[in-house]
Design a protein around this motif. Sequence first.
Motif, PDB file in Angstrom:
ATOM      1  N   HIS A  76       0.268  -1.231   0.103  1.00 31.17           N
ATOM      2  CA  HIS A  76      -0.092  -0.110   0.092  1.00 31.17           C
ATOM      3  C   HIS A  76       1.108   1.430   0.122  1.00 31.17           C
ATOM      4  CE1 HIS A  76      -2.877  -2.728   1.529  1.00 31.17           C
ATOM      5  NE2 HIS A  76      -3.506  -2.545   0.807  1.00 31.17           N
ATOM      6  N   PHE A  77       1.960   1.023  -0.510  1.00 27.40           N
ATOM      7  CA  PHE A  77       2.927   2.157  -0.415  1.00 27.40           C
ATOM      8  C   PHE A  77       2.547   3.396  -1.147  1.00 27.40           C
ATOM      9  CE2 PHE A  77       7.096   4.264  -1.122  1.00 27.40           C
ATOM     10  CZ  PHE A  77       7.891   4.864   0.243  1.00 27.40           C
ATOM     11  N   ARG A  78       1.297   2.997  -2.390  1.00 24.93           N
ATOM     12  CA  ARG A  78       1.475   4.629  -3.022  1.00 24.93           C
ATOM     13  C   ARG A  78      -0.332   4.613  -2.380  1.00 24.93           C
ATOM     14  NH1 ARG A  78       4.269   4.947  -8.300  1.00 24.93           N
ATOM     15  NH2 ARG A  78       6.503   3.171  -7.720  1.00 24.93           N
ATOM     16  N   ASN A  79      -0.827   4.490  -1.063  1.00 22.50           N
ATOM     17  CA  ASN A  79      -1.973   4.819  -0.981  1.00 22.50           C
ATOM     18  C   ASN A  79      -1.871   5.503  -0.106  1.00 22.50           C
ATOM     19  OD1 ASN A  79      -4.465   4.650  -0.038  1.00 22.50           O
ATOM     20  ND2 ASN A  79      -5.584   2.478  -1.062  1.00 22.50           N
ATOM     21  N   GLY A  80      -1.934   6.632  -0.208  1.00 23.16           N
ATOM     22  CA  GLY A  80      -1.452   7.615   1.685  1.00 23.16           C
ATOM     23  C   GLY A  80      -2.060   7.147   3.056  1.00 23.16           C
ATOM     24  N   PRO A  81      -3.139   7.407   2.821  1.00 20.17           N
ATOM     25  CA  PRO A  81      -4.635   6.701   3.718  1.00 20.17           C
ATOM     26  C   PRO A  81      -4.123   5.562   4.175  1.00 20.17           C
ATOM     27  CG  PRO A  81      -5.706   8.379   1.935  1.00 20.17           C
ATOM     28  CD  PRO A  81      -4.747   7.480   1.338  1.00 20.17           C
ATOM     29  N   VAL A  82      -4.081   4.397   3.715  1.00 18.99           N
ATOM     30  CA  VAL A  82      -3.876   3.542   4.171  1.00 18.99           C
ATOM     31  C   VAL A  82      -2.822   2.711   4.493  1.00 18.99           C
ATOM     32  CG1 VAL A  82      -4.013   1.032   3.501  1.00 18.99           C
ATOM     33  CG2 VAL A  82      -6.169   1.956   2.922  1.00 18.99           C
ATOM     34  N   LEU A  83      -2.206   3.244   3.686  1.00 19.35           N
ATOM     35  CA  LEU A  83      -0.426   3.583   4.114  1.00 19.35           C
ATOM     36  C   LEU A  83      -0.454   4.241   5.592  1.00 19.35           C
ATOM     37  CD1 LEU A  83       2.483   2.532   3.493  1.00 19.35           C
ATOM     38  CD2 LEU A  83       2.862   5.939   2.874  1.00 19.35           C
ATOM     39  N   ALA A  84      -0.792   5.054   6.084  1.00 20.95           N
ATOM     40  CA  ALA A  84      -1.068   5.884   7.137  1.00 20.95           C
ATOM     41  C   ALA A  84      -0.976   4.555   8.207  1.00 20.95           C
ATOM     42  CB  ALA A  84      -1.331   7.763   7.156  1.00 20.95           C
ATOM     43  N   TRP A  85      -2.241   4.364   8.300  1.00 15.89           N
ATOM     44  CA  TRP A  85      -2.798   3.434   8.613  1.00 15.89           C
ATOM     45  C   TRP A  85      -2.379   2.271   9.237  1.00 15.89           C
ATOM     46  CZ3 TRP A  85      -6.189   5.303  12.054  1.00 15.89           C
ATOM     47  CH2 TRP A  85      -7.053   5.565  12.023  1.00 15.89           C
ATOM     48  N   THR A  86      -1.812   1.618   7.889  1.00 17.90           N
ATOM     49  CA  THR A  86      -1.074   0.077   8.320  1.00 17.90           C
ATOM     50  C   THR A  86       0.454   0.746   8.554  1.00 17.90           C
ATOM     51  OG1 THR A  86       0.234  -0.231   5.595  1.00 17.90           O
ATOM     52  CG2 THR A  86      -1.919  -1.028   6.156  1.00 17.90           C
ATOM     53  N   GLY A  87       0.743   1.511   8.277  1.00 20.41           N
ATOM     54  CA  GLY A  87       2.326   1.900   8.440  1.00 20.41           C
ATOM     55  C   GLY A  87       2.100   1.804   9.815  1.00 20.41           C
ATOM     56  N   ALA A  88       1.401   2.522  11.044  1.00 23.93           N
ATOM     57  CA  ALA A  88       1.073   2.833  12.638  1.00 23.93           C
ATOM     58  C   ALA A  88       0.620   1.337  13.052  1.00 23.93           C
ATOM     59  CB  ALA A  88      -0.406   3.878  12.661  1.00 23.93           C
ATOM     60  N   ALA A  89      -0.226  -0.067  12.294  1.00 27.12           N
ATOM     61  CA  ALA A  89      -0.189  -0.552  13.028  1.00 27.12           C
ATOM     62  C   ALA A  89       1.660  -1.405  13.158  1.00 27.12           C
ATOM     63  CB  ALA A  89      -1.045  -1.513  12.086  1.00 27.12           C
ATOM     64  N   LEU A  90       2.387  -0.754  12.332  1.00 26.41           N
ATOM     65  CA  LEU A  90       3.165  -1.819  12.028  1.00 26.41           C
ATOM     66  C   LEU A  90       4.463  -1.109  13.201  1.00 26.41           C
ATOM     67  CD1 LEU A  90       5.535  -3.894  10.673  1.00 26.41           C
ATOM     68  CD2 LEU A  90       5.987  -1.411   9.720  1.00 26.41           C
ATOM     69  N   VAL A  91       3.997  -0.017  13.262  1.00 23.78           N
ATOM     70  CA  VAL A  91       4.829   0.328  14.871  1.00 23.78           C
ATOM     71  C   VAL A  91       4.719   0.147  15.214  1.00 23.78           C
ATOM     72  CG1 VAL A  91       5.531   2.747  15.379  1.00 23.78           C
ATOM     73  CG2 VAL A  91       5.872   2.355  13.228  1.00 23.78           C
ATOM     74  N   LEU A  92       2.871  -0.107  15.803  1.00 23.69           N
ATOM     75  CA  LEU A  92       2.869  -0.574  17.298  1.00 23.69           C
ATOM     76  C   LEU A  92       2.621  -1.830  17.636  1.00 23.69           C
ATOM     77  CD1 LEU A  92      -0.639   1.853  16.899  1.00 23.69           C
ATOM     78  CD2 LEU A  92       0.782   1.679  18.701  1.00 23.69           C
ATOM     79  N   TYR A  93       2.436  -2.975  16.577  1.00 24.03           N
ATOM     80  CA  TYR A  93       2.740  -4.018  16.523  1.00 24.03           C
ATOM     81  C   TYR A  93       3.901  -4.322  16.859  1.00 24.03           C
ATOM     82  CZ  TYR A  93       2.019  -9.356  16.819  1.00 24.03           C
ATOM     83  OH  TYR A  93       1.937 -10.302  17.231  1.00 24.03           O
ATOM     84  N   GLY A  94       5.008  -3.667  16.447  1.00 21.74           N
ATOM     85  CA  GLY A  94       6.467  -3.439  16.448  1.00 21.74           C
ATOM     86  C   GLY A  94       7.155  -3.066  18.559  1.00 21.74           C
ATOM     87  N   ALA A  95       6.129  -2.268  18.689  1.00 23.54           N
ATOM     88  CA  ALA A  95       6.052  -1.870  19.812  1.00 23.54           C
ATOM     89  C   ALA A  95       5.843  -3.438  20.672  1.00 23.54           C
ATOM     90  CB  ALA A  95       5.942  -0.950  20.109  1.00 23.54           C
ATOM     91  N   THR A  96       5.438  -3.814  20.346  1.00 23.77           N
ATOM     92  CA  THR A  96       4.232  -4.975  21.336  1.00 23.77           C
ATOM     93  C   THR A  96       5.323  -6.310  21.107  1.00 23.77           C
ATOM     94  OG1 THR A  96       2.500  -4.719  20.268  1.00 23.77           O
ATOM     95  CG2 THR A  96       2.499  -6.827  21.128  1.00 23.77           C
ATOM     96  N   LEU A  97       6.116  -6.560  20.096  1.00 24.97           N
ATOM     97  CA  LEU A  97       6.653  -7.676  19.766  1.00 24.97           C
ATOM     98  C   LEU A  97       8.409  -7.277  20.868  1.00 24.97           C
ATOM     99  CD1 LEU A  97       7.170  -8.174  16.136  1.00 24.97           C
ATOM    100  CD2 LEU A  97       5.776  -9.717  17.943  1.00 24.97           C
ATOM    101  N   VAL A  98       8.454  -5.859  20.993  1.00 24.33           N
ATOM    102  CA  VAL A  98       9.572  -5.516  22.177  1.00 24.33           C
ATOM    103  C   VAL A  98       9.198  -5.734  23.031  1.00 24.33           C
ATOM    104  CG1 VAL A  98      11.170  -3.444  22.289  1.00 24.33           C
ATOM    105  CG2 VAL A  98      10.265  -4.477  19.561  1.00 24.33           C
ATOM    106  N   ILE A  99       7.847  -5.029  23.330  1.00 24.36           N
ATOM    107  CA  ILE A  99       7.779  -5.277  25.337  1.00 24.36           C
ATOM    108  C   ILE A  99       7.828  -6.989  25.583  1.00 24.36           C
ATOM    109  CG2 ILE A  99       6.360  -5.119  26.190  1.00 24.36           C
ATOM    110  CD1 ILE A  99       5.436  -2.672  24.690  1.00 24.36           C
ATOM    111  N   THR A 100       6.571  -7.875  24.930  1.00 28.62           N
ATOM    112  CA  THR A 100       7.249  -8.879  24.777  1.00 28.62           C
ATOM    113  C   THR A 100       8.533  -9.441  24.645  1.00 28.62           C
ATOM    114  OG1 THR A 100       5.051  -9.568  23.274  1.00 28.62           O
ATOM    115  CG2 THR A 100       6.538 -11.195  23.903  1.00 28.62           C
ATOM    116  N   MET A 101       8.845  -9.297  24.008  1.00 33.19           N
ATOM    117  CA  MET A 101      11.546  -9.861  24.129  1.00 33.19           C
ATOM    118  C   MET A 101      11.603  -9.128  25.054  1.00 33.19           C
ATOM    119  SD  MET A 101      10.334 -12.419  22.080  1.00 33.19           S
ATOM    120  CE  MET A 101      11.683 -13.099  21.695  1.00 33.19           C
ATOM    121  N   ARG A 102      11.639  -8.211  25.416  1.00 32.84           N
ATOM    122  CA  ARG A 102      12.890  -7.432  25.825  1.00 32.84           C
ATOM    123  C   ARG A 102      11.449  -7.666  27.884  1.00 32.84           C
ATOM    124  NH1 ARG A 102      15.118  -5.849  29.894  1.00 32.84           N
ATOM    125  NH2 ARG A 102      16.324  -4.027  29.436  1.00 32.84           N
ATOM    126  N   TRP A 103      10.565  -7.876  27.510  1.00 33.84           N
ATOM    127  CA  TRP A 103       9.914  -7.619  29.178  1.00 33.84           C
ATOM    128  C   TRP A 103       9.571  -9.241  30.115  1.00 33.84           C
ATOM    129  CZ3 TRP A 103      10.019  -3.131  26.422  1.00 33.84           C
ATOM    130  CH2 TRP A 103      11.411  -2.337  27.627  1.00 33.84           C
TER     131      TRP A 103
END
Length: 157
Positions: A76-103
Amino acid sequence: MTIVRTGVLVAATLLTGLMAGLFFAYSCSVMPGLAATDDRSFVQTMRWINRRILNGWFLTAFLGSMVLLVAAVALHFRNGPVLAWTGAALVLYGATLVITMRWNVPLNDQLDRAGPADDPAEVRGRFEAPWVRWNLARTITSVVAFGCLIGALVGSD
């Protein structure tokens, strides 16, 4: 290509939702239920849960979410609104993985290493409050990631 983009987004949403639901279930039922048990039962039960959760179903959802989120962002790289939502989800789920693995995982490992001679109250005392706190953090990040993906689906092709 639209079918592939949408399919990947739907699959990412499904797996992320499953993980958000799992962490939510721990927050609102598993840990409050275990809080009412004695120290020995708490330690033994959490050990068995931590050992049994490491299975193909869990690992597929836990790691598959990240793989599909990366793919959804790329597709969805060329679809601004969807990219914004999926990018935010990627960052947030990445934080979920970091929290899980780190703590959460190190706390699980520490609990598993406690021997029979260790005082169950002390073992529980080192584990329960920090684990619950970090589980709440990953519940929030994964639920918000799931919400972002719903936003992406609403705004997609």
